[in-house]
Design a protein around this motif. Structure first.
Motif, short mmCIF file in Angstrom:
data_model
loop_
_atom_site.label_atom_id
_atom_site.label_comp_id
_atom_site.label_asym_id
_atom_site.label_seq_id
_atom_site.Cartn_x
_atom_site.Cartn_y
_atom_site.Cartn_z
N CYS A 181 25.81 1.82 3.99
CA CYS A 181 24.71 1.92 3.03
C CYS A 181 24.45 0.58 2.35
O CYS A 181 25.33 -0.26 2.27
N CYS B 49 19.45 8.17 5.89
CA CYS B 49 20.52 8.31 4.88
C CYS B 49 19.99 9.00 3.62
O CYS B 49 19.15 8.45 2.90
N HIS C 252 16.90 2.47 7.57
CA HIS C 252 18.14 3.12 7.12
C HIS C 252 17.84 4.35 6.24
O HIS C 252 18.47 5.38 6.38
N ARG D 155 14.40 -3.15 7.66
CA ARG D 155 15.71 -2.59 8.03
C ARG D 155 16.12 -1.51 7.04
O ARG D 155 16.62 -0.46 7.41
N MET E 225 25.64 3.61 10.02
CA MET E 225 25.40 2.30 9.40
C MET E 225 25.80 2.32 7.94
O MET E 225 25.65 3.35 7.26
#
Lengths: 536, 207
Positions: A3, A32, A28, A24, A1
């Motif tokens: 950044c 990350c 993430h 969300r 996904m």
């Protein structure tokens, strides 16, 4: 996904991201590392911001402590006082010896054609930089006292007693300046007379239509009136603002005169200084020392023991001058009976306007120069004076900033209000002299009017400083508001003002505008400071 | 009283710290102030004037104006405190009032125009995540904190005002947007840009 952008993360850190989007982002972040690092960095940044702001700005610690001076004042104080004294010691002899004519040159409207009367000339001069003339006059006469007293005493006062309000401090300093006013005897009637058998032991302040001294004044005589007549004796100085001043008795000190006409029939111990439409020393008149004047018409029939320096439209000499005669003006006539003990130096526009009778005696050299209208820009001296002026203005600005930082910066700021300052300033410029006069002749008394006068002259001088600083700030647009920026702005602004000031016609107008703007800003600022503070 | 003593030293604790007047004490003072008790108003002044002044000093560019607005806030407080309903902590409410007053002052200077006009300047947004850690990230010494404050003071108004409202008054984006009459997104962008600018300034300095 992909950044998230730094901005989104930053909003997230601020806790301002909508719930779903925040969720969300959290998902993430779990996957990350790069975004987690960013998040940590941004959190740290917010913490830094919060911590830094948590400590209040330096001054906030005491919001009512308006008068705190910057640190390391002790040495700073000494340095300032030393600098002021040094400057004073340089400037005092310079003014005494050399520059009175130079300073008065600003006051000399007489080399030009129109000279129907003093008022006319004054108004003419006003249109051509008259406000600047006032400023320079204030600078020349008041600078030393103002700098020494204002600088030294305000520094010490401000430091020792930590007075709360800058305005109050200023008032105290001005009060101190005007203290001599309390020692006066005052008289105000339509006709003020010191009778022949009367002796006034103090300094006498007399205002009236006619001020007549037939007796003896042991101090100085300060006289305002339509007509001032000294038939008796004034042992001190005579300071006279009058339409007509006649001295047929004796003045043992100096005469400082701002009159339409001054007639000296009697004895003067020292010198005549002043600005007048006509000056005549009649054949019985004796001047113990010299004459330094700017006048429309000068007639010297009597005796002057020392030298005569003047800016005069027409000069007629038929009496005796002990030393040099220096004149700048339109015409010079020496009759057969004229005796000049030193040299003659005259600057005139045309040689045909100089008439020296054959019988006239001139012991020294004759130096008659036709004034070539040499540009003043070609003379090195001019640049020297400009530099001195600039340095003095910078020094005053710096002192002001040191003593009344908030006030000076705010005054500078207030200049920016444009028309308000301009209008207010013009009203003050025109109105204050009237107010000074009215105050002086009413019972409210002289100290108040002297204070007002001191403040008025100081403000006229300072006007340039504030407008200069404002202009500089506008031009430089410094990122911050430190004192260094302010002073740099001041330097740039003053330079610009100085240069603009030399543009013919426009320069005078600009000067007037500058004085109005600065005065307006000053008065506005005074008003703001004097508003009641909060009490607890 | 603790709060009083700390004030005497010129140190004003941030709200929520242990030395702050709290709970029933503060409530009673506020209640008395709402009943026009001069002493209570004085107490509030002693407690919060430095904090309010601090906000004004950051928001406005001269000390003089900051002093003026601080005076104004407390003068008007006599009346405005009646509208305080206790729904948010008092210091926060007071800072919001003071923030409004500062914005009014800024607006007056601009002859009634908005303090910050939306879209007057392009607000660039960095699209990609920056891998560089923020230069502000380290723990700061007192001197460095002073540098940060100095840099904040030197920010242009349109960055400084929202930044100070956010991190000094701790207002939300919505509240700031409402006070300044701007869109919430624009406020977010301004705050972000303000921080970037701050980094740039401080980065310059440390080199």
């Amino acid at each position: 996904m992909e950044c998230y952008s730094e901005q989104i993360v930053s909003i997230f850190v601020d806790g301002e991201l909508p719930v779903e989007e925040a969720q969300r982002l959290r998902d993430h972040l779990a996957t990350c590392r790069r975004c987690r690092q960013l998040l940590d960095a941004l959190r740290a940044e917010n913490r830094v911001l919060g911590e830094s702001l948590q400590e209040l700005p330096e001054e906030a610690a005491s919001p009512a402590g308006f008068s705190r001076l910057p640190r390391s004042v002790a040495w700073g104080d000494l340095a300032v006082v030393a600098a002021v004294l040094a400057l004073g010691s340089i400037v005092v002899p310079w003014i005494n010896e050399l520059s009175i004519p130079e300073a008065l040159q600003w006051l000399s409207p007489f080399s030009l054609s129109g000279r129907s009367n003093l008022i006319f000339n004054l108004s003419y001069y006003f249109a051509h930089g008259g406000a600047a003339m006032l400023g320079d006059y204030a600078a020349a006469v008041g600078k030393i006292f103002l700098l020494l007293l204002l600088g030294g005493s305000a520094l010490l006062l401000g430091r020792r007693w930590r007075l709360r309000q800058p305005g109050l401090r200023l008032l105290i300093v001005l009060l101190a300046l005007s203290l001599p006013g309390f020692a006066l005897e005052q008289r105000h009637r339509e006709v003020v007379t010191v009778a022949a058998n009367e002796t006034v032991d103090d300094t006498l302040l007399a205002t009236g239509d006619i001020v007549r001294v037939e007796g003896v004044v042991n101090g100085d005589l300060l006289a305002f009136g339509e007509s001032v007549e000294v038939r008796g004796t004034v042992k001190g100085d005579l300071v006279s603002f009058a339409k007509r001043t006649v001295v047929s008795g004796t003045v043992e000190g100096n005469i400082y005169n701002f009159s339409n006409s001054l007639d000296l029939d009697g004895q003067l111990g020292h010198s005549i200084y002043g600005l007048m439409q006509s000056l005549s020393v009649n054949d019985r008149g004796r001047v113990g020392q010299g004459i330094v004047v700017a006048a429309g018409d000068v007639s010297l029939e009597g005796a002057v023991n020392r030298s005569v320096t003047m800016f005069a439209g027409n000069t007629d000499v038929s009496g005796r001058i002990g030393r040099e005669l220096t004149m700048t003006g339109d015409s010079l006539t020496l009759t057969n009976t004229a005796r000049i003990g030193g040299s003659l130096s005259a600057h005139v526009d045309e040689l045909k306007n100089v008439h020296i009778a054959d019988g006239a005696t001139i012991t020294g050299a004759r130096d008659i120069q036709v004034r070539v209208r040499q540009s003043r820009f070609a003379r090195p001296r001019f640049y020297f004076y400009q530099a001195v002026w600039l340095a003095a203005a910078m020094l005053v600005g710096w002192l002001g900033l040191l003593l009344f930082p908030g006030f000076f910066q705010a005054s500078t700021h207030a200049v920016g209000s444009g028309w308000r300052s301009l209008g207010l300033g013009f009203a003050v410029l025109a109105g204050v002299p009237v107010a000074i006069f009215v105050t002086a002749i009413t019972l409210v008394g002289l100290p108040a009017s002297l204070m007002l006068l001191a403040m008025y002259l100081a403000a006229i001088y300072l006007a340039k400083v504030w407008v200069g600083a404002f202009l500089g700030q506008m031009l430089l647009k410094p990122a911050g508001a430190t004192k260094g920026d302010w002073l740099l702005g001041l330097l740039v602004g003053l330079l610009v003002l100085t240069i603009v000031g030399f543009i013919p016609y426009l320069g005078g107008l600009v000067h007037l505008g500058v004085v109005c703007l600065g005065l307006g800003a000053f008065v506005w600022q005074l008003y703001r400071v004097s508003r009641p503070a909060i009490t607890t | 009283m603790d709060a009083k003593r700390s004030n005497a030293k010129g140190l004003q604790p941030r709200e929520g710290k242990a030395t702050q007047m709290e709970g029933p004490d503060l409530e009673s003072v506020i209640a008395r102030a709402q009943g026009h008790d001069a002493e209570a108003l004085g107490e509030i002044y002693r407690l919060y004037a430095p904090r309010v002044f601090g906000l004004c000093r950051y928001m406005l560019d001269s000390r003089e104006s900051a002093e003026d607005v601080t005076s104004e806030v407390f003068l008007k407080l006599q009346r405005s405190i009646e509208s305080y309903d206790g729904s948010i902590p008092f210091p926060r409410w007071l800072l919001r009032v003071a923030g409004n007053q500062c914005i009014d002052a800024l607006r007056r200077r601009k002859r009634g125009r908005q303090v910050i006009v939306e879209g007057e300047e392009e607000v660039a947004v960095m699209e990609a995540a920056s891998p560089e850690p923020s230069p502000l990230g380290a723990v700061l010494s007192a001197e460095e904190r002073a540098q940060v404050r100095d840099a904040i003071a030197r920010l242009p108004e349109n960055y400084r005002v929202p930044l100070v409202l956010r991190y000094y008054s701790e207002l939300s984006y919505d509240e700031i947007a409402q006070q300044l009459g701007l869109q919430r997104n624009y406020v977010a962008a301004l705050i972000f840009r303000a921080k970037q600018e701050l980094r740039r300034k401080l980065g310059h300095r440390s080199k």
